[in-house]
Write an enzyme that holds these catalytic residues in place. Structure first.
Site, PDB file in Angstrom:
ATOM      1  N   LYS A   1       0.866  -1.184   0.000  1.00 31.08           N
ATOM      2  CA  LYS A   1       0.000   0.000   0.000  1.00 31.08           C
ATOM      3  C   LYS A   1       0.901   1.232   0.000  1.00 31.08           C
ATOM      4  O   LYS A   1       1.608   1.504   0.953  1.00 31.08           O
ATOM      5  CB  LYS A   1      -0.914  -0.027   1.228  1.00 31.08           C
ATOM      6  CG  LYS A   1      -1.856  -1.235   1.200  1.00 31.08           C
ATOM      7  CD  LYS A   1      -2.740  -1.323   2.419  1.00 31.08           C
ATOM      8  CE  LYS A   1      -2.013  -1.819   3.628  1.00 31.08           C
ATOM      9  NZ  LYS A   1      -2.895  -2.222   4.744  1.00 31.08           N
TER      10      LYS A   1
ATOM     11  N   THR B   1      -7.776   9.999   7.949  1.00 35.15           N
ATOM     12  CA  THR B   1      -7.363   8.750   7.299  1.00 35.15           C
ATOM     13  C   THR B   1      -7.160   7.631   8.322  1.00 35.15           C
ATOM     14  O   THR B   1      -6.557   6.608   8.014  1.00 35.15           O
ATOM     15  CB  THR B   1      -6.033   8.959   6.537  1.00 35.15           C
ATOM     16  OG1 THR B   1      -5.081   9.526   7.457  1.00 35.15           O
ATOM     17  CG2 THR B   1      -6.215   9.898   5.355  1.00 35.15           C
TER      18      THR B   1
ATOM     19  N   GLY C   1      -7.440   4.442  10.220  1.00 31.06           N
ATOM     20  CA  GLY C   1      -8.026   3.142   9.881  1.00 31.06           C
ATOM     21  C   GLY C   1      -8.029   2.802   8.405  1.00 31.06           C
ATOM     22  O   GLY C   1      -8.654   1.829   7.987  1.00 31.06           O
ATOM     23  N   THR C   2      -7.290   3.591   7.612  1.00 29.91           N
ATOM     24  CA  THR C   2      -7.287   3.343   6.168  1.00 29.91           C
ATOM     25  C   THR C   2      -6.750   1.947   5.843  1.00 29.91           C
ATOM     26  O   THR C   2      -7.339   1.212   5.042  1.00 29.91           O
ATOM     27  CB  THR C   2      -6.428   4.410   5.443  1.00 29.91           C
ATOM     28  OG1 THR C   2      -6.977   5.696   5.734  1.00 29.91           O
ATOM     29  CG2 THR C   2      -6.440   4.204   3.949  1.00 29.91           C
ATOM     30  N   GLY C   3      -5.631   1.587   6.483  1.00 27.58           N
ATOM     31  CA  GLY C   3      -5.015   0.290   6.187  1.00 27.58           C
ATOM     32  C   GLY C   3      -5.922  -0.872   6.547  1.00 27.58           C
ATOM     33  O   GLY C   3      -6.093  -1.817   5.766  1.00 27.58           O
ATOM     34  N   CYS C   4      -6.543  -0.789   7.733  1.00 27.87           N
ATOM     35  CA  CYS C   4      -7.453  -1.865   8.179  1.00 27.87           C
ATOM     36  C   CYS C   4      -8.628  -1.994   7.221  1.00 27.87           C
ATOM     37  O   CYS C   4      -9.004  -3.093   6.806  1.00 27.87           O
ATOM     38  CB  CYS C   4      -8.041  -1.562   9.560  1.00 27.87           C
ATOM     39  SG  CYS C   4      -6.862  -1.139  10.814  1.00 27.87           S
TER      40      CYS C   4
HETATM   41  O1  PXL Z   1      -4.672   1.269  11.548  1.00 32.93           O
HETATM   42  C1  PXL Z   1      -3.844   0.496  12.318  1.00 32.93           C
HETATM   43  C2  PXL Z   1      -4.522   0.007  13.549  1.00 32.93           C
HETATM   44  C3  PXL Z   1      -4.914  -1.302  13.636  1.00 32.93           C
HETATM   45  N1  PXL Z   1      -5.513  -1.808  14.713  1.00 32.93           N
HETATM   46  C4  PXL Z   1      -5.777  -1.043  15.777  1.00 32.93           C
HETATM   47  C5  PXL Z   1      -5.428   0.296  15.762  1.00 32.93           C
HETATM   48  C6  PXL Z   1      -4.789   0.843  14.616  1.00 32.93           C
HETATM   49  C7  PXL Z   1      -4.433   2.239  14.573  1.00 32.93           C
HETATM   50  O2  PXL Z   1      -4.614   3.014  15.473  1.00 32.93           O
HETATM   51  O3  PXL Z   1      -5.704   1.033  16.829  1.00 32.93           O
HETATM   52  C8  PXL Z   1      -6.434  -1.628  16.961  1.00 32.93           C
END
Ligand code: PXL
Length: 289
Positions: free
Chosen positions: A204, A236, A238-241
């Site tokens: 990404k 942005t 939580g974008t990756g999740c």
């Molecule tokens: O976005 C990465 C991430 C994944 N999981 C949890 C998070 C974060 C970012 O803060 O808190 C639980």
């Protein structure tokens, strides 16, 4: 009659495809499991994953690996659950409502990485359960969500059973050990990561200068670029999740990886551009996008 009702409720093609992928499962709706950390502000982690599964008409399950205390301003505490508790959550779900795809997010430490790998290996190897591994190492504000010695466990235990591995540029850099400053280096990095065991790699690249370009290295050796205009936004979180959850939802529905990633890219771009602007810091995306 039953199928007619079902087809009205869910896109028929996705039900049929989900059945095709895991013919042994009694699946009437695609099911996806996330194994990840909790973000009480609802923008990242399991909360983001479940919202994304739901948006893609996929039934969501969640096994919690760690609990964070955070809001849009930052993470103030991380507590990793015991590996046994994480393993039991996964086993309980696999025995009763087995998913069509699974993703991992923040796992916290080496013991949890190993427990997750142990709990998933039989399903992955035995019935071809597609595993999406998002190697969450840090929160967006730089709080560690994976101990340094867990990296090696991830490489040794999780990557060999991974269907698609989805690091961002920082995570890919930490794993390959050289800076990824352009697309040429990203291609080199993807090949190095593929050698670690995953069948497919998605880097990404939202942090490249210029457009938001992601690099997909498919198991047949082809490279594909997923490109969108970069959106200048502080919302942005939580974008990756959300991105890797959308890919997981596609796979759970029986779509190909390329189709799943393409749809996920479109979704994430819309989710960022229409973010609701909540909180005083880095706010969540629009998971209704
Ligand atoms: O976005 C990465 C991430 C994944 N999981 C949890 C998070 C974060 C970012 O803060 O808190 C639980």
């Amino acid at each position: 009659m039953f199928l007619a009702v079902l087809a009205r409720q869910y896109p028929f093609s996705s039900v049929r495809r989900a059945r095709g992928r895991n013919a042994t499962l009694n699946t009437v709706i695609p099911i996806a499991l996330t194994i990840a950390g909790s973000d009480p502000s609802g923008g990242a982690g399991i909360q983001a994953d479940l919202k994304t599964f739901h948006r893609f008409q996929v039934y969501g399950e969640a096994a919690i690996s760690l609990i964070t205390v955070q809001n849009t301003r930052g993470v103030t505490r991380v507590e990793v659950l015991s590996p046994e508790l994480v393993r039991q959550q996964i086993e309980a779900v696999l025995q009763d409502i087995p998913p069509n795809a699974v993703k991992t997010g923040a796992l916290g430490n080496r013991a949890v990485v190993e427990a997750v790998a142990e709990a998933l290996t039989e399903s992955v190897r035995g019935r071809g359960l597609p595993l999406v591994v998002d190697p969450v190492m840090m929160s967006s504000q730089g709080e560690s969500l994976l101990d340094p010695d867990a990296k090696q466990a991830m490489i040794e235990r999780l990557l060999p059973i991974t269907f698609v591995f989805t690091p961002n540029l920082d995570e890919a850099t930490a794993l390959v050990g050289f800076p990824i400053k352009d697309l040429g280096l990203a291609k080199r990095a993807a090949k190095v990561l593929l050698e670690m065991g995953p069948r497919n790699i998605l880097i990404k690249g939202g942090h490249f200068p210029g457009d938001a370009i992601d690099l997909l290295l498919l198991e047949n050796g082809d490279f594909r670029l997923l490109t969108a205009e970069k959106i200048d936004s502080r919302h942005t979180h939580g974008t990756g999740c959300t991105y890797s959850a959308a890919i997981t939802a596609g796979l759970a529905s029986g779509a190909s990886l390329l189709d799943s990633a393409t749809a996920a890219k479109l979704f994430i771009t819309k989710a960022i551009s229409s973010a609701p602007g909540l909180g005083e810091g880095h706010g969540p995306l629009n998971h209704f996008a």
